[in-house]
Design a protein around this motif. Structure first.
Motif, PDB file in Angstrom:
ATOM      1  N   HIS A 242       0.814  -1.217   0.000  1.00 11.92           N
ATOM      2  CA  HIS A 242       0.000   0.000   0.000  1.00 11.92           C
ATOM      3  C   HIS A 242       0.849   1.270   0.000  1.00 11.92           C
ATOM      4  O   HIS A 242       0.436   2.300   0.505  1.00 11.92           O
ATOM      5  N   CYS A 243       2.055   1.180  -0.589  1.00 10.77           N
ATOM      6  CA  CYS A 243       2.952   2.339  -0.628  1.00 10.77           C
ATOM      7  C   CYS A 243       2.835   3.123  -1.933  1.00 10.77           C
ATOM      8  O   CYS A 243       3.383   4.207  -2.054  1.00 10.77           O
ATOM      9  N   GLY A 244       2.159   2.555  -2.932  1.00 11.18           N
ATOM     10  CA  GLY A 244       1.985   3.261  -4.198  1.00 11.18           C
ATOM     11  C   GLY A 244       2.841   2.746  -5.333  1.00 11.18           C
ATOM     12  O   GLY A 244       2.711   3.200  -6.475  1.00 11.18           O
ATOM     13  N   TRP A 245       3.732   1.797  -5.041  1.00 17.88           N
ATOM     14  CA  TRP A 245       4.589   1.191  -6.054  1.00 17.88           C
ATOM     15  C   TRP A 245       4.569  -0.318  -5.857  1.00 17.88           C
ATOM     16  O   TRP A 245       4.303  -0.793  -4.749  1.00 17.88           O
ATOM     17  N   PRO A 246       4.886  -1.089  -6.890  1.00 15.83           N
ATOM     18  CA  PRO A 246       4.982  -2.536  -6.700  1.00 15.83           C
ATOM     19  C   PRO A 246       6.040  -2.853  -5.642  1.00 15.83           C
ATOM     20  O   PRO A 246       7.103  -2.232  -5.616  1.00 15.83           O
ATOM     21  N   SER A 247       5.729  -3.813  -4.778  1.00 17.75           N
ATOM     22  CA  SER A 247       6.645  -4.199  -3.711  1.00 17.75           C
ATOM     23  C   SER A 247       6.907  -5.697  -3.774  1.00 17.75           C
ATOM     24  O   SER A 247       5.986  -6.491  -3.974  1.00 17.75           O
ATOM     25  N   PHE A 248       8.157  -6.055  -3.595  1.00 18.56           N
ATOM     26  CA  PHE A 248       8.601  -7.447  -3.605  1.00 18.56           C
ATOM     27  C   PHE A 248       9.423  -7.670  -2.351  1.00 18.56           C
ATOM     28  O   PHE A 248      10.111  -6.765  -1.886  1.00 18.56           O
ATOM     29  N   TYR A 249       9.403  -8.897  -1.803  1.00 20.22           N
ATOM     30  CA  TYR A 249      10.210  -9.137  -0.617  1.00 20.22           C
ATOM     31  C   TYR A 249      11.576  -9.722  -0.929  1.00 20.22           C
ATOM     32  O   TYR A 249      12.429  -9.792  -0.048  1.00 20.22           O
TER      33      TYR A 249
END
Length: 142
Positions: free
Chosen positions: A71-78
């Protein structure tokens, strides 16, 4: 998390070649370390199975099964793909210490990685990546 020593890029092009290949917006992010606006990228909310590659050189970088909703506004990957798909380097450009993520193959800017934010992911890392830096190849993952 310690940034690693950078190997040489395997895809090397002149600035003119990058400008000819990329759109102005792609060039600004990938080659000038810009950032696209939050919540507007084509992959921010994508849940499609596949592999995310560098839009500049095509190197495979992330798998969709490591993508999560931050939910930060950019795609996120771990996590990036195993091996040396990305390079992490210290970045002080915004007046604070951050860790920039670049493609190991062509040294294009992808985004930043953050740790210790409390997400329930296996690594406690958030690779916050600009959609415009990526291209998704849809395919089932095994």
């Amino acid at each position: 998390m310690d940034p690693v020593t950078e190997p040489d890029a395997t895809v090397v092009k002149s600035d003119e070649e990058w400008r000819a290949q990329l759109t102005p917006a792609e060039y600004q992010v990938l080659r000038r370390a810009g950032t696209e606006r939050p919540f507007v990228g084509e992959y921010t909310d994508t849940k499609t199975a596949g592999v995310y590659s560098c839009r500049a050189c095509g190197a495979e970088l992330f798998r969709s099964d490591t993508k999560f909703e931050s939910h930060c506004g950019w795609p996120s990957f771990y996590t990036p793909l195993a091996g040396s798909a990305v390079i992490e380097r210290t970045d002080y450009s915004m007046g604070m210490k951050r860790v920039e993520v670049v493609c190991a193959t062509c040294k294009s800017h992808l985004g930043h990685v953050f740790e210790g934010e409390g997400y329930s992911t296996p690594t406690d890392l958030r690779y916050c990546i600009n959609s415009i830096s990526l291209r998704l190849e849809e395919k089932p993952l095994s």
